[in-house]
Design a protein around this motif. Structure first.
Motif, PDB file in Angstrom:
ATOM      1  N   ILE A 205       0.845  -1.192   0.000  1.00  0.00           N
ATOM      2  CA  ILE A 205       0.000   0.000   0.000  1.00  0.00           C
ATOM      3  C   ILE A 205       0.885   1.248   0.000  1.00  0.00           C
ATOM      4  CG2 ILE A 205      -1.628   1.363   1.394  1.00  0.00           C
ATOM      5  CD1 ILE A 205      -2.922  -1.339   2.171  1.00  0.00           C
ATOM      6  N   CYS A 206       1.951   1.226   0.798  1.00  0.00           N
ATOM      7  CA  CYS A 206       2.876   2.367   0.829  1.00  0.00           C
ATOM      8  C   CYS A 206       3.486   2.586  -0.545  1.00  0.00           C
ATOM      9  CB  CYS A 206       3.975   2.127   1.863  1.00  0.00           C
ATOM     10  SG  CYS A 206       3.397   2.148   3.572  1.00  0.00           S
ATOM     11  N   ARG A 207       3.820   1.514  -1.231  1.00  0.00           N
ATOM     12  CA  ARG A 207       4.426   1.603  -2.568  1.00  0.00           C
ATOM     13  C   ARG A 207       3.454   2.241  -3.562  1.00  0.00           C
ATOM     14  NH1 ARG A 207       7.954   2.135  -6.383  1.00  0.00           N
ATOM     15  NH2 ARG A 207       8.564   0.366  -7.616  1.00  0.00           N
ATOM     16  N   LEU A 208       2.170   1.920  -3.408  1.00  0.00           N
ATOM     17  CA  LEU A 208       1.163   2.470  -4.317  1.00  0.00           C
ATOM     18  C   LEU A 208       0.914   3.957  -4.088  1.00  0.00           C
ATOM     19  CD1 LEU A 208      -1.634  -0.245  -4.472  1.00  0.00           C
ATOM     20  CD2 LEU A 208      -0.188   0.528  -6.346  1.00  0.00           C
ATOM     21  N   TYR A 209       0.985   4.386  -2.840  1.00  0.00           N
ATOM     22  CA  TYR A 209       0.576   5.744  -2.512  1.00  0.00           C
ATOM     23  C   TYR A 209       1.738   6.705  -2.259  1.00  0.00           C
ATOM     24  CZ  TYR A 209      -4.234   4.252  -2.417  1.00  0.00           C
ATOM     25  OH  TYR A 209      -5.467   3.777  -2.773  1.00  0.00           O
ATOM     26  N   THR A 210       2.987   6.231  -2.421  1.00  0.00           N
ATOM     27  CA  THR A 210       4.124   7.116  -2.220  1.00  0.00           C
ATOM     28  C   THR A 210       5.106   6.968  -3.369  1.00  0.00           C
ATOM     29  OG1 THR A 210       5.423   5.482  -0.976  1.00  0.00           O
ATOM     30  CG2 THR A 210       3.984   6.942   0.301  1.00  0.00           C
ATOM     31  N   SER A 211       5.978   7.927  -3.481  1.00  0.00           N
ATOM     32  CA  SER A 211       7.086   7.808  -4.416  1.00  0.00           C
ATOM     33  C   SER A 211       8.332   8.201  -3.638  1.00  0.00           C
ATOM     34  CB  SER A 211       6.881   8.698  -5.634  1.00  0.00           C
ATOM     35  OG  SER A 211       6.717  10.040  -5.237  1.00  0.00           O
ATOM     36  N   GLY A 212       9.177   7.262  -3.402  1.00  0.00           N
ATOM     37  CA  GLY A 212      10.404   7.522  -2.656  1.00  0.00           C
ATOM     38  C   GLY A 212      10.423   6.791  -1.331  1.00  0.00           C
ATOM     39  N   GLN A 213      11.636   6.457  -0.922  1.00  0.00           N
ATOM     40  CA  GLN A 213      11.826   5.643   0.271  1.00  0.00           C
ATOM     41  C   GLN A 213      11.418   6.371   1.554  1.00  0.00           C
ATOM     42  OE1 GLN A 213      15.715   3.938   0.424  1.00  0.00           O
ATOM     43  NE2 GLN A 213      15.150   2.449   1.967  1.00  0.00           N
TER      44      GLN A 213
ATOM     45  N   ALA B  88       9.151   8.808   2.002  1.00  0.00           N
ATOM     46  CA  ALA B  88       7.688   8.873   2.082  1.00  0.00           C
ATOM     47  C   ALA B  88       7.112   7.500   2.403  1.00  0.00           C
ATOM     48  CB  ALA B  88       7.111   9.404   0.777  1.00  0.00           C
ATOM     49  N   HIS B  89       7.709   6.453   1.827  1.00  0.00           N
ATOM     50  CA  HIS B  89       7.280   5.068   2.095  1.00  0.00           C
ATOM     51  C   HIS B  89       7.403   4.769   3.590  1.00  0.00           C
ATOM     52  CE1 HIS B  89       7.022   0.691   0.906  1.00  0.00           C
ATOM     53  NE2 HIS B  89       7.509   0.601   2.129  1.00  0.00           N
ATOM     54  N   LYS B  90       8.563   5.100   4.164  1.00  0.00           N
ATOM     55  CA  LYS B  90       8.788   4.834   5.594  1.00  0.00           C
ATOM     56  C   LYS B  90       7.827   5.650   6.460  1.00  0.00           C
ATOM     57  CE  LYS B  90      13.596   3.358   5.373  1.00  0.00           C
ATOM     58  NZ  LYS B  90      14.996   3.668   5.722  1.00  0.00           N
ATOM     59  N   ASP B  91       7.611   6.915   6.088  1.00  0.00           N
ATOM     60  CA  ASP B  91       6.689   7.764   6.854  1.00  0.00           C
ATOM     61  C   ASP B  91       5.271   7.186   6.847  1.00  0.00           C
ATOM     62  OD1 ASP B  91       8.735   9.513   7.422  1.00  0.00           O
ATOM     63  OD2 ASP B  91       8.120  11.018   5.932  1.00  0.00           O
ATOM     64  N   LEU B  92       4.817   6.777   5.658  1.00  0.00           N
ATOM     65  CA  LEU B  92       3.468   6.229   5.564  1.00  0.00           C
ATOM     66  C   LEU B  92       3.380   4.896   6.304  1.00  0.00           C
ATOM     67  CD1 LEU B  92       0.579   6.414   4.580  1.00  0.00           C
ATOM     68  CD2 LEU B  92       1.318   5.430   2.395  1.00  0.00           C
ATOM     69  N   PHE B  93       4.402   4.059   6.197  1.00  0.00           N
ATOM     70  CA  PHE B  93       4.424   2.782   6.927  1.00  0.00           C
ATOM     71  C   PHE B  93       4.269   3.035   8.425  1.00  0.00           C
ATOM     72  CE2 PHE B  93       6.238  -0.768   9.180  1.00  0.00           C
ATOM     73  CZ  PHE B  93       5.807  -1.879   8.479  1.00  0.00           C
ATOM     74  N   GLN B  94       5.020   4.012   8.926  1.00  0.00           N
ATOM     75  CA  GLN B  94       4.946   4.335  10.349  1.00  0.00           C
ATOM     76  C   GLN B  94       3.555   4.849  10.726  1.00  0.00           C
ATOM     77  OE1 GLN B  94       7.605   7.441  11.644  1.00  0.00           O
ATOM     78  NE2 GLN B  94       7.369   6.908  13.783  1.00  0.00           N
TER      79      GLN B  94
ATOM     80  N   ALA C 209      -5.256   0.579   6.638  1.00  0.00           N
ATOM     81  CA  ALA C 209      -4.100   1.067   5.880  1.00  0.00           C
ATOM     82  C   ALA C 209      -4.530   1.888   4.666  1.00  0.00           C
ATOM     83  CB  ALA C 209      -3.224  -0.110   5.452  1.00  0.00           C
ATOM     84  N   LEU C 210      -5.495   1.387   3.924  1.00  0.00           N
ATOM     85  CA  LEU C 210      -5.975   2.118   2.747  1.00  0.00           C
ATOM     86  C   LEU C 210      -6.592   3.454   3.143  1.00  0.00           C
ATOM     87  CD1 LEU C 210      -7.487  -0.770   0.640  1.00  0.00           C
ATOM     88  CD2 LEU C 210      -5.543   0.661   0.003  1.00  0.00           C
ATOM     89  N   ASN C 211      -7.416   3.442   4.187  1.00  0.00           N
ATOM     90  CA  ASN C 211      -8.037   4.689   4.641  1.00  0.00           C
ATOM     91  C   ASN C 211      -6.981   5.698   5.084  1.00  0.00           C
ATOM     92  OD1 ASN C 211     -10.649   3.915   4.081  1.00  0.00           O
ATOM     93  ND2 ASN C 211     -11.029   3.132   6.129  1.00  0.00           N
ATOM     94  N   THR C 212      -5.957   5.212   5.785  1.00  0.00           N
ATOM     95  CA  THR C 212      -4.882   6.098   6.234  1.00  0.00           C
ATOM     96  C   THR C 212      -4.137   6.682   5.036  1.00  0.00           C
ATOM     97  OG1 THR C 212      -4.629   4.815   8.278  1.00  0.00           O
ATOM     98  CG2 THR C 212      -2.788   6.243   7.643  1.00  0.00           C
ATOM     99  N   ALA C 213      -3.778   5.830   4.091  1.00  0.00           N
ATOM    100  CA  ALA C 213      -3.039   6.286   2.908  1.00  0.00           C
ATOM    101  C   ALA C 213      -3.860   7.287   2.104  1.00  0.00           C
ATOM    102  CB  ALA C 213      -2.655   5.092   2.039  1.00  0.00           C
ATOM    103  N   ILE C 214      -5.107   6.959   1.870  1.00  0.00           N
ATOM    104  CA  ILE C 214      -5.971   7.835   1.079  1.00  0.00           C
ATOM    105  C   ILE C 214      -6.163   9.178   1.784  1.00  0.00           C
ATOM    106  CG2 ILE C 214      -8.344   8.154   0.264  1.00  0.00           C
ATOM    107  CD1 ILE C 214      -8.325   5.096  -0.375  1.00  0.00           C
ATOM    108  N   THR C 215      -6.397   9.140   3.079  1.00  0.00           N
ATOM    109  CA  THR C 215      -6.608  10.375   3.838  1.00  0.00           C
ATOM    110  C   THR C 215      -5.368  11.251   3.827  1.00  0.00           C
ATOM    111  OG1 THR C 215      -8.211   9.297   5.285  1.00  0.00           O
ATOM    112  CG2 THR C 215      -7.187  11.308   6.108  1.00  0.00           C
ATOM    113  N   LEU C 216      -4.205  10.658   4.067  1.00  0.00           N
ATOM    114  CA  LEU C 216      -2.980  11.450   4.140  1.00  0.00           C
ATOM    115  C   LEU C 216      -2.561  12.025   2.801  1.00  0.00           C
ATOM    116  CD1 LEU C 216      -0.745   9.424   6.592  1.00  0.00           C
ATOM    117  CD2 LEU C 216      -1.924  11.575   7.002  1.00  0.00           C
TER     118      LEU C 216
END
Length: 164
Positions: free
Chosen positions: A23-31, A33-39, A66-73
């Motif tokens: 999910i982080c890979r789909l909603y971010t570009s870059g390591q 941002a990926h780590k921030d969203l994962f956290q 996870a999807l709701n968090t990613a979409i919201t952020l």
């Protein structure tokens, strides 16, 4: 009775962390941002865990959170993420390094999927994870028929994007 202990949460999260990485890979570009969203997803899962009733599988519930968090952020243009301070030395899960080299063969697909809207991204992600339409519809809060129709339309869009 659902075990809502920290140990139970950590075990479930470890077993399902690849879902969160994807999910982080789909909603971010870059390591970073990926780590921030994962956290942030991990924090939201932990905050919501006491309310997990076990009416669905943990993985289905985690998808939804996870999807709701990613979409919201990532819908917000100006992101302000409320963080929770953790005690030093007390970590829930040690994040495994995500190997981007292994993902190179999927780069074009991810780029095409990245151009889809948030719901379409979630649908494609779950479809690629071999989730059946019943679970997809439950997670996304849409009917099974609607999930099938949307997926067929998305397949057409992706064909056009990948084979112009």
């Amino acid at each position: 009775m659902i075990d809502h202990s920290e140990q139970s949460f950590v075990q479930q999260l470890k077993q399902n962390q690849n879902i969160i990485h994807k999910i982080c890979r789909l909603y971010t570009s870059g390591q970073d941002a990926h780590k921030d969203l994962f956290q942030e997803i991990t924090i939201q899962l932990w905050k919501a865990f006491p309310k997990f009733r076990g009416e669905s599988k943990f993985s289905t519930w985690a998808y939804r959170v996870a999807l709701n968090t990613a979409i919201t952020l990532y819908r917000k243009k100006t992101r302000t993420i409320n963080t929770v301070e953790f005690e030093t030395g007390r970590h829930f899960v040690s994040q495994e390094e995500y190997n981007y080299e292994e993902e190179e063969q999927l780069k074009r697909l991810y780029e095409a999927v990245y151009g889809l809207n948030d719901i379409e991204k979630a649908l494609v992600f779950m479809y690629l994870e071999d989730k059946d339409y019943a679970e997809i519809s439950e997670t996304l809060g849409i009917t099974e028929v609607n999930a099938r129709v949307k997926m067929n339309r998305i397949k057409g869009k992706l064909r056009k994007l990948l084979n112009p």
